[in-house]
Design an enzyme around this catalytic site. Sequence first.
Site, PDB file in Angstrom:
ATOM      1  N   ASP A  15       0.834  -1.201   0.000  1.00  0.00           N
ATOM      2  CA  ASP A  15       0.000   0.000   0.000  1.00  0.00           C
ATOM      3  C   ASP A  15       0.873   1.258   0.000  1.00  0.00           C
ATOM      4  O   ASP A  15       1.874   1.322  -0.716  1.00  0.00           O
ATOM      5  CB  ASP A  15      -0.978  -0.036   1.187  1.00  0.00           C
ATOM      6  CG  ASP A  15      -2.119   0.948   1.016  1.00  0.00           C
ATOM      7  OD1 ASP A  15      -1.917   2.146   1.258  1.00  0.00           O
ATOM      8  OD2 ASP A  15      -3.225   0.538   0.629  1.00  0.00           O
ATOM      9  N   TYR A 165      -3.840  11.732   1.769  1.00  0.00           N
ATOM     10  CA  TYR A 165      -4.010  11.636   0.310  1.00  0.00           C
ATOM     11  C   TYR A 165      -3.917  13.011  -0.333  1.00  0.00           C
ATOM     12  O   TYR A 165      -3.251  13.200  -1.343  1.00  0.00           O
ATOM     13  CB  TYR A 165      -5.380  11.001  -0.028  1.00  0.00           C
ATOM     14  CG  TYR A 165      -5.441   9.527   0.220  1.00  0.00           C
ATOM     15  CD1 TYR A 165      -5.396   9.011   1.513  1.00  0.00           C
ATOM     16  CD2 TYR A 165      -5.538   8.629  -0.835  1.00  0.00           C
ATOM     17  CE1 TYR A 165      -5.447   7.650   1.741  1.00  0.00           C
ATOM     18  CE2 TYR A 165      -5.587   7.266  -0.610  1.00  0.00           C
ATOM     19  CZ  TYR A 165      -5.549   6.787   0.675  1.00  0.00           C
ATOM     20  OH  TYR A 165      -5.592   5.438   0.900  1.00  0.00           O
ATOM     21  N   HIS A 220      -5.005  -7.402  -0.871  1.00  0.00           N
ATOM     22  CA  HIS A 220      -4.300  -6.158  -0.565  1.00  0.00           C
ATOM     23  C   HIS A 220      -3.674  -6.152   0.833  1.00  0.00           C
ATOM     24  O   HIS A 220      -2.625  -5.560   1.042  1.00  0.00           O
ATOM     25  CB  HIS A 220      -5.299  -5.006  -0.693  1.00  0.00           C
ATOM     26  CG  HIS A 220      -4.686  -3.664  -0.540  1.00  0.00           C
ATOM     27  ND1 HIS A 220      -3.850  -3.112  -1.493  1.00  0.00           N
ATOM     28  CD2 HIS A 220      -4.760  -2.747   0.452  1.00  0.00           C
ATOM     29  CE1 HIS A 220      -3.463  -1.910  -1.092  1.00  0.00           C
ATOM     30  NE2 HIS A 220      -3.997  -1.665   0.083  1.00  0.00           N
TER      31      HIS A 220
END
Length: 242
Positions: A15, A165, A220
Amino acid sequence: MSRLGFKNYYLQGGDWGSLIVVNLVRLWPEQVLGVHLNMVGIMPFSTFKCASIHFMGSIFPSLFFSSPNVGPDHNAIEIFKRFTIETGYLHIQATRPDTVGTSLNDSPIGLAAYILEKFSVWTNLKENRGFQDGALTKKFTLDELLTIVMVYWVNGNIVNSQRFYREFFLDTRHMHLDSHYVSIPVAHASGLNEYFDRNPVELSRCQLNITHYNEYYFGHFAAFEEPKILAQDVFDFVKSLH
Ligand SMILES: *[C@@H]1O[C@H](CO)[C@@H](O)[C@H](O)[C@H]1NC(C)=O
């Protein structure tokens, strides 16, 4: 790491961790002995050669890609489609992170729903979407899942995790780093159910010196889902360097 007294070390990441550790190598190549990744986010258009492999490989996968798991859905249209249906959260968090963040900080149920939906679909998008309960307990216990939600709830840190982000996309310094080839040995434990890195290893090699590559049936959250398999791959990689 220097302050902790480590002159040389190996790094592992998935990630955001995979981007962070690869950039650490680019900044301090002489300190890092090897990098193990369980997600590789690469820009296939970084070089002409790479863009050509990407394009030709999407038409004739078996001529360009060694893995039998690279199928006919490896092409720009399908990749864009997959990316679009699964990245609404990314757009929100990269543009208006505090709006959804403050609401989640205010509602335990909302927070649990927001986080656990990711553990369902990112563990196995194709299969888990078809289950009413998201097949959450197929790989994880409710206690384990609740522990993750509680880490965000007790610390009130969902907002920070989302604002990350926005700050990443506003800060363009990493774009310059992206173009640096990583020549130290890199391992990729590629999850076949991983949503974000179904890049063939031939494409990852445009940017990284991949010396160790294996494919596994995990998604993931590899370290959470299959800790033993992932750890074994890390140890095998480090051993291969000695
Ligand atoms: C990749 O790493 C190996 C092992 O350290 C090294 O021998 C090789 O020269 C590297 N390849 C590239 C292209 O940097």
